[in-house]
Design a protein around this motif. Sequence first.
Motif, PDB file in Angstrom:
ATOM      1  N   UNK A  92     -13.755  -0.909   0.348  1.00 25.59           N
ATOM      2  CA  UNK A  92     -12.622  -1.763  -0.022  1.00 25.59           C
ATOM      3  C   UNK A  92     -11.319  -1.206   0.547  1.00 25.59           C
ATOM      4  N   UNK A  93     -11.120   0.100   0.387  1.00 25.66           N
ATOM      5  CA  UNK A  93      -9.881   0.704   0.872  1.00 25.66           C
ATOM      6  C   UNK A  93      -9.777   0.619   2.394  1.00 25.66           C
ATOM      7  N   UNK A  94     -10.887   0.895   3.081  1.00 27.23           N
ATOM      8  CA  UNK A  94     -10.894   0.821   4.550  1.00 27.23           C
ATOM      9  C   UNK A  94     -10.622  -0.601   5.022  1.00 27.23           C
ATOM     10  N   UNK A  95     -11.325  -1.559   4.440  1.00 24.97           N
ATOM     11  CA  UNK A  95     -11.178  -2.951   4.898  1.00 24.97           C
ATOM     12  C   UNK A  95      -9.778  -3.483   4.612  1.00 24.97           C
ATOM     13  N   UNK A  96      -9.227  -3.166   3.457  1.00 20.24           N
ATOM     14  CA  UNK A  96      -7.883  -3.655   3.113  1.00 20.24           C
ATOM     15  C   UNK A  96      -6.831  -3.034   4.026  1.00 20.24           C
ATOM     16  N   UNK A  97      -6.828  -1.708   4.139  1.00 17.62           N
ATOM     17  CA  UNK A  97      -5.778  -1.043   4.933  1.00 17.62           C
ATOM     18  C   UNK A  97      -5.870  -1.404   6.412  1.00 17.62           C
ATOM     19  N   UNK A  98      -7.087  -1.392   6.974  1.00 20.65           N
ATOM     20  CA  UNK A  98      -7.233  -1.663   8.403  1.00 20.65           C
ATOM     21  C   UNK A  98      -6.951  -3.128   8.736  1.00 20.65           C
ATOM     22  N   UNK A  99      -7.397  -4.043   7.896  1.00 18.44           N
ATOM     23  CA  UNK A  99      -7.156  -5.457   8.197  1.00 18.44           C
ATOM     24  C   UNK A  99      -5.691  -5.841   8.012  1.00 18.44           C
ATOM     25  N   UNK A 100      -5.037  -5.280   7.002  1.00 18.34           N
ATOM     26  CA  UNK A 100      -3.604  -5.558   6.827  1.00 18.34           C
ATOM     27  C   UNK A 100      -2.831  -5.080   8.048  1.00 18.34           C
ATOM     28  N   UNK A 101      -3.135  -3.861   8.507  1.00 17.77           N
ATOM     29  CA  UNK A 101      -2.398  -3.324   9.662  1.00 17.77           C
ATOM     30  C   UNK A 101      -2.766  -4.027  10.959  1.00 17.77           C
ATOM     31  N   UNK A 102      -4.063  -4.057  11.285  1.00 20.69           N
ATOM     32  CA  UNK A 102      -4.451  -4.524  12.620  1.00 20.69           C
ATOM     33  C   UNK A 102      -4.430  -6.035  12.773  1.00 20.69           C
ATOM     34  N   UNK A 103      -4.864  -6.754  11.750  1.00 19.59           N
ATOM     35  CA  UNK A 103      -4.836  -8.213  11.852  1.00 19.59           C
ATOM     36  C   UNK A 103      -3.537  -8.781  11.276  1.00 19.59           C
ATOM     37  N   UNK A 104      -3.212  -8.398  10.039  1.00 16.49           N
ATOM     38  CA  UNK A 104      -2.052  -8.978   9.363  1.00 16.49           C
ATOM     39  C   UNK A 104      -0.726  -8.643  10.018  1.00 16.49           C
ATOM     40  N   UNK A 105      -0.560  -7.401  10.423  1.00 15.14           N
ATOM     41  CA  UNK A 105       0.724  -6.987  11.004  1.00 15.14           C
ATOM     42  C   UNK A 105       0.695  -7.070  12.533  1.00 15.14           C
ATOM     43  N   UNK A 106      -0.216  -6.326  13.165  1.00 12.63           N
ATOM     44  CA  UNK A 106      -0.194  -6.218  14.626  1.00 12.63           C
ATOM     45  C   UNK A 106      -0.630  -7.518  15.300  1.00 12.63           C
TER      46      UNK A 106
END
Length: 199
Positions: free
Chosen positions: A107-121
């Motif tokens: 959960x922590x990996x999927x949330x942090x990585x998706x927010x940064x790489x998909x949501x932000x970048x």
Amino acid sequence: MKNKHAEMIKELSDRELVFHLYLTQIILLTIAVILGMILFDDVGEFTQLFNWEDRNILLIGGGAGLVVVLLDFTLMKILPSSYYDDGGLNERIFRNRSISHIALMAAMISISEEILFRGIIQTNVGLVFASIIFAVIHYRYLFNWFLFLNIILLSFFIGYLYEVTGNLVVTIFMHFIIDFLLGVLIKYRNNKQEGMFNE
């Protein structure tokens, strides 16, 4: 460089590896927050990326996650084990964890990585740039051509699904399903092998 990285990993205990995993995710989330404040006009613009009532969360996110895991599982059976050799890092992280702890990590990996790489970048710079950075950040895979190709293709696939659905929850759920199921698979495969050696 590969040998130096492998030696550094061997010197860390399993507990230290898990600590570093959580620390890395906290750093990624911090970067996401900072970039989000710079690149989005307000919080509302960012929260629009999350649609919790979208049926695509289960259909596309869950379905695509299961397809990736089944494909990976099939390839693990067919290909030589060297193709999936990440230096034993994933095995050390997941082998002695409870199912609930694996779920928490996923959960922590999927949330942090998706927010940064998909949501932000990806939202602000595009699919190609976000996917390449996502692949490069998984540093240990750079030393194995198959795993690196695997992570690049997966990154573009997740990014494409984000482009299609426009919903960050879809990719978070997909990422969670992949990491959770593969983590559980690693745990039980390791336990089974230990049982064979103890007989």
